[in-house]
Design an enzyme around this catalytic site. Structure first.
Site, mmCIF file in Angstrom:
data_model
loop_
_atom_site.group_PDB
_atom_site.id
_atom_site.type_symbol
_atom_site.label_atom_id
_atom_site.label_comp_id
_atom_site.label_asym_id
_atom_site.label_seq_id
_atom_site.Cartn_x
_atom_site.Cartn_y
_atom_site.Cartn_z
ATOM 1 C CG HIS A 20 3.027 2.404 -4.685
ATOM 2 N ND1 HIS A 20 2.078 1.454 -4.365
ATOM 3 C CD2 HIS A 20 2.684 2.896 -5.903
ATOM 4 C CE1 HIS A 20 1.207 1.372 -5.361
ATOM 5 N NE2 HIS A 20 1.536 2.235 -6.289
ATOM 6 C CB CYS B 11 -32.901 7.095 -12.106
ATOM 7 S SG CYS B 11 -31.620 6.504 -10.974
ATOM 8 C CB CYS C 122 -2.934 -15.100 -14.819
ATOM 9 S SG CYS C 122 -4.319 -15.470 -13.727
ATOM 10 C CG ASN D 211 -1.809 -1.135 1.409
ATOM 11 O OD1 ASN D 211 -2.111 -1.536 2.524
ATOM 12 N ND2 ASN D 211 -2.265 -1.716 0.315
ATOM 13 C CB CYS E 46 -5.122 -0.304 -8.248
ATOM 14 S SG CYS E 46 -5.364 -0.524 -6.483
#
Length: 451
Positions: free
Chosen positions: A130, A304, A408, A128, A246
């Site tokens: 950075h 909506c 992956c 976290n 992220c």
């Protein structure tokens, strides 16, 4: 016969576990000391949260300290004393004390916001630091809300800060949000976006929404004046496999800092009525070219489900079910393949690794460069989805008996790749590794790097 390689791996794993436990103990002891100091000073956030939802009596006068501290913004013609008083009497809730929430909170506290609520269920981790600039190395393992609170009070001890160290959900959102004037969505999470939008519409609270991914960021304000809400723009959530956070896509810390600072600016504008609030518009930031675009978004949707005159949704729903994904960015595994189309890392290591097979690592080249398994071949997911890999592996694909294994980082993109290839070559043996490289480190090789 003794397997020296396996013993060495186990020895390294045990040493790492012991080091992690010692570091965690040191962090917890430091957290305890800081929390005890806060309690002794009468600043215990849990007590404050449970005591009352009522904010203190509004202040009608600035102190000499206020005037000295905020002098550079007091002399702004459109801000002045009245603007500072509005800010001093305001209350802002920040949901998510990460890359967006940290700079947003820092600038709001520095500007003199009187009451701040911080909500985050998570604990500080080294990955976290950075971008989440309120946290520090020695507070790793501490609640993010508590860690941020400690840093913010060092910046401005006059700000009253409440910590909500929990996951916001349909059961507690209305209670938590109700006493605040403005809400900042710094969660960067689809399910939480819908939850906050609906709760803020029902409680008539402006919602300042920010997001950041890779080198890009976005900012807008929902539910302000006659502007649209989030559901007006996105009535239907995206499919889970189309969502990247992220943790998977990466982000440059300075980008989250830019967007978070602008969220603080929009909150200040909403509170004091300054300038033209970003309602009905979307700010798009491209960090690679340093271009800002300001585009109009649609007006309020007459039908909506939440903010129309006759809404269909009048109470909070199950947003994880609605979105088909968890309300956190912590290990959100996709479930696209049948169990027989997946392969556990231990099984691969024990059986298949020594046999002929094709191991395709579908991570981007930048991630493949960080670390890779022996014999793996880097074929980014984008090349698989556009079928550009076919020519490259034409010879191998002719052999229907050759197993193909997709890999992956966490076992999500590999499922998408495996599904795509299987649809094209149904007779082939195509499987992906469950949990990806993270599972490999946890179950096979403790010395393999995690990122």
């Amino acid at each position: 016969m003794i397997d020296s390689e396996a013993l060495e791996s186990e020895r390294v794993k045990l040493k790492r576990d012991i080091a992690d436990l010692r570091a965690n103990l040191n962090r917890k002891e430091q957290c305890l000391r800081e929390l005890e100091a806060a309690i002794a000073a009468g600043e215990d956030s849990d007590e404050a949260e449970e005591s009352s939802n009522d904010m203190p009596t509004p202040q009608t006068k600035l102190t000499n300290d206020d005037i000295a501290r905020y002098s550079r913004q007091l002399i702004l013609q459109d801000f002045g004393v009245q603007g500072q008083l509005k800010l001093k009497n305001s209350s802002v809730l920040i949901v998510g004390m990460g890359g967006l929430g940290c700079p947003a909170a820092q600038y709001l506290v520095a500007a003199g916001c009187g009451h701040l609520g911080l909500i985050d269920y998570d604990e500080v981790e080294r990955s976290n630091l950075h971008r989440q600039i309120l946290h520090s190395e020695h507070r790793c393992g501490m609640s993010k809300a508590e860690s941020a609170r400690i840093a913010l009070l060092e910046l401005n001890s006059h700000c009253q800060i409440r910590c909500h160290s929990r996951l916001i959900n349909s059961m507690n959102a209305m209670h938590i949000i109700r006493p605040y004037d403005v809400v900042l969505d710094c969660s960067d999470n689809v399910a939480t976006r819908y939850l906050l939008n609906d709760a803020c519409v029902m409680l008539r609270k402006p919602l300042v929404s920010g997001s950041a991914l890779k080198m890009d960021g976005q900012l807008t304000v929902y539910g302000y004046g006659q502007g649209p809400c989030y559901r007006c723009i996105y009535p239907v959530p995206p499919p889970p496999e189309a969502v990247t956070n992220c943790g998977d896509g990466g982000v440059l810390g300075a980008v989250t800092g830019i967007i978070g600072a602008m969220q603080a600016l929009e909150a200040i504008k909403v509170i004091i009525g300054l300038g033209d609030v970003m309602s009905g518009r979307l700010l798009i930031f491209d960090g690679s070219s340093f271009m800002f675009r300001n585009i109009r978004i649609r007006t309020k949707r007459p039908n909506c489900h939440v903010c129309s005159a006759q809404p269909l949704i009048t109470e909070l729903i199950d947003y994880e079910m609605f979105c088909g994904m968890h309300a956190t960015d912590k290990d959100n595994p996709l479930d696209l393949l049948e169990p027989d189309q997946r392969l556990e890392v231990k099984e691969y290591h024990q059986k298949l690794q020594s046999q002929p097979h094709l191991l395709l690592d579908v991570r981007p080249p930048a991630e493949f460069e960080i670390c890779q398994l022996p014999r793996s071949i880097n074929v980014p997911l984008s090349e698989i989805l556009d079928d550009s890999y076919l020519k490259r592996f034409a010879k191998q694909l002719e052999d229907k008996e050759l197993p193909i294994v997709l890999l992956c980082r966490r076992g999500n993109d590999s499922q998408i790749a495996a599904q795509h290839i299987k649809n094209r070559f149904p007779a082939h043996s195509i499987r992906d590794l469950v949990g990806g490289l993270h599972a490999w480190t946890g179950s096979v090789d403790a010395t393999f790097p995690i990122y």
